[in-house]
Design a protein around this motif. Structure first.
Motif, mmCIF file in Angstrom:
data_model
loop_
_atom_site.group_PDB
_atom_site.id
_atom_site.type_symbol
_atom_site.label_atom_id
_atom_site.label_comp_id
_atom_site.label_asym_id
_atom_site.label_seq_id
_atom_site.Cartn_x
_atom_site.Cartn_y
_atom_site.Cartn_z
ATOM 1 N N ARG A 1 57.972 -108.581 -96.499
ATOM 2 C CA ARG A 1 58.308 -108.447 -94.576
ATOM 3 C C ARG A 1 60.217 -107.560 -95.287
ATOM 4 N NH1 ARG A 1 53.867 -109.279 -94.836
ATOM 5 N NH2 ARG A 1 53.274 -110.843 -93.263
ATOM 6 N N TYR A 2 60.678 -107.226 -93.867
ATOM 7 C CA TYR A 2 62.001 -107.506 -93.719
ATOM 8 C C TYR A 2 62.374 -108.278 -92.565
ATOM 9 C CZ TYR A 2 60.496 -101.639 -94.535
ATOM 10 O OH TYR A 2 60.263 -100.991 -95.028
ATOM 11 N N ALA A 3 63.641 -108.744 -92.795
ATOM 12 C CA ALA A 3 64.210 -109.330 -91.983
ATOM 13 C C ALA A 3 65.512 -109.395 -91.810
ATOM 14 C CB ALA A 3 64.042 -110.921 -92.919
ATOM 15 N N ILE B 1 75.279 -109.720 -89.946
ATOM 16 C CA ILE B 1 74.531 -109.791 -89.180
ATOM 17 C C ILE B 1 73.244 -108.849 -91.037
ATOM 18 C CG2 ILE B 1 72.576 -108.954 -88.680
ATOM 19 C CD1 ILE B 1 73.938 -108.892 -86.667
ATOM 20 N N PHE B 2 72.622 -109.847 -91.596
ATOM 21 C CA PHE B 2 72.024 -108.872 -92.988
ATOM 22 C C PHE B 2 70.534 -109.229 -92.360
ATOM 23 C CE2 PHE B 2 74.915 -112.369 -94.912
ATOM 24 C CZ PHE B 2 75.730 -111.548 -96.059
ATOM 25 N N PHE B 3 70.484 -107.302 -93.647
ATOM 26 C CA PHE B 3 69.383 -107.051 -93.503
ATOM 27 C C PHE B 3 68.151 -107.409 -95.260
ATOM 28 C CE2 PHE B 3 66.729 -104.052 -95.586
ATOM 29 C CZ PHE B 3 65.548 -103.853 -94.690
ATOM 30 N N VAL B 4 67.230 -108.300 -95.137
ATOM 31 C CA VAL B 4 66.397 -109.032 -95.906
ATOM 32 C C VAL B 4 65.595 -107.783 -96.475
ATOM 33 C CG1 VAL B 4 65.728 -110.924 -97.620
ATOM 34 C CG2 VAL B 4 67.921 -111.281 -95.376
ATOM 35 N N ALA B 5 65.246 -107.677 -97.556
ATOM 36 C CA ALA B 5 64.276 -106.606 -98.333
ATOM 37 C C ALA B 5 63.349 -107.739 -98.679
ATOM 38 C CB ALA B 5 64.359 -104.947 -98.900
ATOM 39 N N TRP B 6 62.489 -108.121 -98.296
ATOM 40 C CA TRP B 6 61.562 -109.019 -99.164
ATOM 41 C C TRP B 6 60.412 -108.818 -99.544
ATOM 42 C CZ3 TRP B 6 61.816 -113.014 -101.596
ATOM 43 C CH2 TRP B 6 60.886 -114.062 -101.959
ATOM 44 N N SER B 7 60.208 -108.543 -101.686
ATOM 45 C CA SER B 7 59.855 -107.555 -101.378
ATOM 46 C C SER B 7 59.050 -108.532 -103.412
ATOM 47 C CB SER B 7 60.214 -106.448 -102.600
ATOM 48 O OG SER B 7 61.485 -106.835 -102.770
ATOM 49 N N PRO B 8 58.379 -109.507 -102.465
ATOM 50 C CA PRO B 8 57.463 -110.142 -103.660
ATOM 51 C C PRO B 8 57.028 -109.109 -105.274
ATOM 52 C CG PRO B 8 56.343 -110.705 -101.962
ATOM 53 C CD PRO B 8 57.891 -110.016 -101.307
ATOM 54 N N ASN B 9 56.960 -109.467 -106.198
ATOM 55 C CA ASN B 9 56.484 -108.723 -107.165
ATOM 56 C C ASN B 9 54.520 -108.753 -107.007
ATOM 57 O OD1 ASN B 9 58.405 -107.388 -108.464
ATOM 58 N ND2 ASN B 9 59.318 -109.288 -109.432
ATOM 59 N N ARG C 1 68.263 -98.058 -90.886
ATOM 60 C CA ARG C 1 68.893 -97.422 -90.300
ATOM 61 C C ARG C 1 69.058 -97.512 -88.715
ATOM 62 N NH1 ARG C 1 67.517 -93.147 -93.422
ATOM 63 N NH2 ARG C 1 66.111 -91.824 -92.248
ATOM 64 N N GLU C 2 68.502 -98.007 -88.010
ATOM 65 C CA GLU C 2 67.446 -97.898 -86.963
ATOM 66 C C GLU C 2 68.159 -98.773 -86.240
ATOM 67 O OE1 GLU C 2 63.863 -97.021 -84.756
ATOM 68 O OE2 GLU C 2 63.803 -95.277 -86.653
ATOM 69 N N MET C 3 68.092 -100.396 -87.394
ATOM 70 C CA MET C 3 68.776 -101.127 -86.986
ATOM 71 C C MET C 3 70.338 -101.050 -87.351
ATOM 72 S SD MET C 3 65.962 -103.230 -85.500
ATOM 73 C CE MET C 3 64.987 -101.826 -85.554
ATOM 74 N N ASP C 4 71.035 -100.196 -87.736
ATOM 75 C CA ASP C 4 72.122 -100.493 -87.794
ATOM 76 C C ASP C 4 72.788 -101.301 -88.889
ATOM 77 O OD1 ASP C 4 74.573 -99.066 -88.371
ATOM 78 O OD2 ASP C 4 74.975 -99.554 -86.029
ATOM 79 N N VAL C 5 72.547 -101.772 -89.493
ATOM 80 C CA VAL C 5 72.993 -103.284 -90.467
ATOM 81 C C VAL C 5 73.865 -103.191 -91.934
ATOM 82 C CG1 VAL C 5 71.306 -104.824 -89.757
ATOM 83 C CG2 VAL C 5 70.415 -103.609 -91.606
ATOM 84 N N THR C 6 74.781 -103.296 -92.327
ATOM 85 C CA THR C 6 75.835 -102.885 -92.687
ATOM 86 C C THR C 6 75.451 -103.466 -94.450
ATOM 87 O OG1 THR C 6 76.777 -103.055 -91.270
ATOM 88 C CG2 THR C 6 77.768 -102.737 -93.666
ATOM 89 N N TYR C 7 75.101 -105.264 -94.403
ATOM 90 C CA TYR C 7 74.645 -105.657 -95.955
ATOM 91 C C TYR C 7 73.893 -105.808 -96.295
ATOM 92 C CZ TYR C 7 79.797 -107.211 -94.314
ATOM 93 O OH TYR C 7 80.845 -106.954 -93.458
ATOM 94 N N GLU C 8 72.937 -105.717 -96.596
ATOM 95 C CA GLU C 8 71.856 -106.120 -97.562
ATOM 96 C C GLU C 8 71.427 -107.168 -98.079
ATOM 97 O OE1 GLU C 8 68.246 -102.905 -99.470
ATOM 98 O OE2 GLU C 8 69.982 -102.396 -98.405
#
Length: 138
Positions: free
Chosen positions: A66-68, A85-93, A112-119
């Protein structure tokens, strides 16, 4: 416009809900998923402004990507109220290979489209513990 690598489009509602989170603070978090039947990234869940970080992490599926977006409020050492505001790339193995490829190839465009800095990139629950968010916020 579709992502050249994956053919996935970011649904307009994704951007609308993100702007509500960012400017109106009507959501604490947003969970997004790729609906491969319509080749779009769509909103899967909206977290209310009073929902906890534990409720956010519980909304991420154990075995699927998921993205969050998470709006983290904190108080600085100087006693100032802040929010990041954090972008979370949830990527279970343990997810399917096709799912991993689809999310991995769509991530940069979505971010890029959401324009978030923190990941935060997380493959298991320990990588999205609240301490990791706190460390990145300061």
């Amino acid at each position: 416009m579709a992502n050249a690598a994956s053919g996935i489009v970011v649904d307009d509602e994704c951007k609308l809900k993100f702007m509500e989170l960012k400017s109106k603070r009507t959501h604490r978090y947003i969970v997004y998923k790729i609906d491969d039947k319509v080749n779009k990234i769509v909103v899967e869940k909206l977290g209310g402004p009073d929902e906890s970080y534990d409720q956010f992490t519980a909304s991420l599926p154990e075995k699927d990507w998921r993205y969050a977006i998470y709006d983290y409020d904190f108080v600085t050492k100087d006693n100032c109220q802040k929010s990041k505001i954090f972008f979370v790339a949830w990527s279970p193995n343990v997810s399917r290979v096709r799912t991993r490829m689809l999310y991995a190839s769509s991530k940069d465009r979505f971010k890029r489209e959401m324009d978030v800095t923190y990941e935060i990139q997380a493959t298991d629950a320990t990588e999205i513990e609240i301490g990791n968010i706190k460390d990145r916020a300061y």
